[in-house]
Write an enzyme that holds these catalytic residues in place. Structure first.
Site, PDB file in Angstrom:
ATOM      1  N   CYS A  86      16.193  20.772 -42.893  1.00  0.00           N
ATOM      2  CA  CYS A  86      14.921  20.582 -41.916  1.00  0.00           C
ATOM      3  C   CYS A  86      14.003  20.803 -42.800  1.00  0.00           C
ATOM      4  CB  CYS A  86      15.534  21.432 -40.587  1.00  0.00           C
ATOM      5  SG  CYS A  86      14.076  20.938 -39.144  1.00  0.00           S
ATOM      6  N   HIS A 195      21.681  19.869 -38.912  1.00  0.00           N
ATOM      7  CA  HIS A 195      21.672  21.546 -39.997  1.00  0.00           C
ATOM      8  C   HIS A 195      22.779  21.641 -39.660  1.00  0.00           C
ATOM      9  CE1 HIS A 195      17.467  23.737 -39.488  1.00  0.00           C
ATOM     10  NE2 HIS A 195      17.554  22.313 -37.764  1.00  0.00           N
ATOM     11  N   GLU A 197      24.614  23.835 -41.430  1.00  0.00           N
ATOM     12  CA  GLU A 197      24.613  25.366 -41.682  1.00  0.00           C
ATOM     13  C   GLU A 197      24.836  25.865 -39.668  1.00  0.00           C
ATOM     14  OE1 GLU A 197      20.161  25.573 -40.370  1.00  0.00           O
ATOM     15  OE2 GLU A 197      21.685  24.023 -41.452  1.00  0.00           O
TER      16      GLU A 197
END
Length: 227
Positions: A86, A195, A197
């Site tokens: 990002c 994302h 994560e």
């Protein structure tokens, strides 16, 4: 394997990155503040999402002037894995470590939801734990995720198989050729808008992103431990 999670003023996904490495993979990880000037003790570099320096001037532009970015470039030149997610992707393009730029979303709105990605290239150190063509569910949260590059750069990306992830079914931001993530020519720097994560545990809605981090560790161990 030892990871560095960079922290800029305005980073807000650094804790998620740290959690993915420490709690899900059980690998070493440390936060590294943007004023630091040495990353030599780390095996992998993670540049998290957020709003570095409030996204003032241009997303990632001010973060690229931080002391730590000279060390990120050294790490990339040394062949170490560098992952930017990002805002981290935006920073890597500002640093010249990846081609192209991230523009405002086509609808000019910030978007935050889970979308589908297609694994276009599973022969990278970031995607070797996926199947070629696999469809995965990964969250997005961005206002400037519209990937753009000129025709010559796009052709190079295609010729070198550098397009790693594309949006499947829905292109949420107008990104060129549905591009969601690319690697550099050497294959050791990945930038992606979604994302991974935030998708490392079924308790938070899914674990499709965990394979990105598992892929890095697997490749590193094969290169440094098993030889």
């Amino acid at each position: 394997m030892k990871f560095a999670v960079l922290v800029f003023p305005g980073s807000n996904c650094d804790i998620d990155m740290y959690h993915a490495i420490k709690d899900e993979l059980g690998e070493e990880v440390e936060y590294v503040w943007h004023t630091e000037t040495d990353l030599s003790s780390f095996d992998g570099i993670l540049v998290p999402g957020g709003f570095s320096y409030g996204d003032y001037l241009r997303c990632g532009a001010m973060a690229n002037q931080s002391n730590i970015m000279a060390e990120v470039k050294k790490a990339a030149d040394a062949g170490k894995p560098v992952l930017g997610v990002c805002n981290g992707f935006q920073i890597l393009t500002e640093a010249g470590l990846l081609p192209g730029a991230l523009l405002r979303n086509k609808n000019l709105k910030f978007m935050c939801r889970t979308i589908q990605l297609k694994v276009e290239n599973n022969n990278t150190l970031f995607t070797n734990q996926y199947e070629q063509g696999q469809i995965i569910n990964i969250p997005i949260a961005h206002g400037e995720g519209n990937y753009y590059c000129d025709e010559e750069t796009l052709q190079k990306l295609k010729d070198n198989n550098q397009i790693v992830f594309t949006y499947s079914g829905e292109n949420p931001n107008g990104s060129l050729e549905d591009i969601a993530g690319i690697v550099n020519e050497r294959g050791n720097v990945l930038g992606m808008m979604p994302h991974p994560e935030r998708a490392v545990d079924a308790l938070v809605g899914g674990a499709d992103g965990l394979a990105v981090f598992k892929s890095i560790v697997k490749q590193w161990r094969e290169n440094h431990v098993n030889n």
